[in-house]
Write a protein that holds these residues in place. Structure first.
Motif, PDB file in Angstrom:
ATOM      1  N   ARG A  24       2.785   2.482   5.700  1.00  0.00           N
ATOM      2  CA  ARG A  24       3.866   2.126   5.331  1.00  0.00           C
ATOM      3  C   ARG A  24       3.983   2.398   3.668  1.00  0.00           C
ATOM      4  O   ARG A  24       4.996   2.524   3.045  1.00  0.00           O
ATOM      5  N   ARG A  25       2.869   2.057   3.072  1.00  0.00           N
ATOM      6  CA  ARG A  25       2.986   2.246   1.680  1.00  0.00           C
ATOM      7  C   ARG A  25       2.905   3.771   1.207  1.00  0.00           C
ATOM      8  O   ARG A  25       3.501   4.047   0.223  1.00  0.00           O
ATOM      9  N   TRP A  27       4.680   6.046   2.988  1.00  0.00           N
ATOM     10  CA  TRP A  27       5.824   6.093   3.332  1.00  0.00           C
ATOM     11  C   TRP A  27       6.993   5.797   2.219  1.00  0.00           C
ATOM     12  O   TRP A  27       7.692   6.481   1.813  1.00  0.00           O
ATOM     13  N   ARG A  28       6.801   4.718   1.788  1.00  0.00           N
ATOM     14  CA  ARG A  28       7.420   4.137   0.472  1.00  0.00           C
ATOM     15  C   ARG A  28       7.230   4.880  -0.642  1.00  0.00           C
ATOM     16  O   ARG A  28       8.350   5.333  -1.266  1.00  0.00           O
ATOM     17  N   PHE A  31       8.644   9.006   0.416  1.00  0.00           N
ATOM     18  CA  PHE A  31      10.125   9.245   0.838  1.00  0.00           C
ATOM     19  C   PHE A  31      11.073   8.509   0.348  1.00  0.00           C
ATOM     20  O   PHE A  31      12.146   8.821  -0.022  1.00  0.00           O
ATOM     21  N   LYS A  32      10.512   7.070  -0.176  1.00  0.00           N
ATOM     22  CA  LYS A  32      11.582   6.479  -0.652  1.00  0.00           C
ATOM     23  C   LYS A  32      11.493   6.261  -2.278  1.00  0.00           C
ATOM     24  O   LYS A  32      12.204   5.548  -2.721  1.00  0.00           O
ATOM     25  N   ARG A  33      10.397   6.935  -2.710  1.00  0.00           N
ATOM     26  CA  ARG A  33       9.987   6.849  -4.043  1.00  0.00           C
ATOM     27  C   ARG A  33      10.006   5.651  -4.722  1.00  0.00           C
ATOM     28  O   ARG A  33      10.592   5.427  -5.954  1.00  0.00           O
ATOM     29  N   ASP A  34       9.283   4.719  -4.078  1.00  0.00           N
ATOM     30  CA  ASP A  34       9.220   3.379  -4.482  1.00  0.00           C
ATOM     31  C   ASP A  34       7.888   3.206  -4.923  1.00  0.00           C
ATOM     32  O   ASP A  34       6.795   3.204  -4.332  1.00  0.00           O
TER      33      ASP A  34
END
Length: 123
Positions: A24-25, A27-28, A31-34
């Protein structure tokens, strides 16, 4: 039930949330640019977290992928305890060490220039 069986189950069941959080980290970050969890030191991100995001994403992606592979090896392949526990344990420790190295490099002060001293300041 012996202690070793309980510890085996705890390690096996612990792989599920570990893999989930690491993937999840990744992915963030990808793709989410977090970048809020990139290279933290004392809960504080570096000045330019986007510079260290690819390293943190790669570490989390590889470690999460290995954790999922270990889970699949156990469920599908019936791999021996010695093998999968060594792989899982080494992955967990290496992920922690790699995160530590990235965070310390991101917050390093050895590459920064010091501000020049004010005239008359012999501090």
């Amino acid at each position: 039930m012996t202690i070793s069986v309980a510890i085996t189950w705890i390690l096996f069941l612990g792989l599920f949330p570990i893999a989930f959080f690491w993937l999840r980290r990744a992915w963030r970050i990808l793709f989410k640019r977090d970048f809020s969890e990139v290279a933290l030191k004392g809960g504080v991100p570096p000045a330019k977290p986007e510079k260290y995001a690819p390293y943190t994403a790669a570490i989390n992606l590889v470690a999460g992928g290995v954790a999922v592979a270990v889970i699949l090896m156990i469920v599908i392949g019936g791999v021996a305890y010695d093998i999968w526990s060594a792989i899982a344990g080494s992955t967990i420790w290496m992920k922690f060490f790699a995160d530590y190295i990235v965070s310390r490099n991101a917050h390093a002060s050895w590459g920064k220039k010091k501000a020049p001293a004010a005239p008359g300041d012999r501090g």
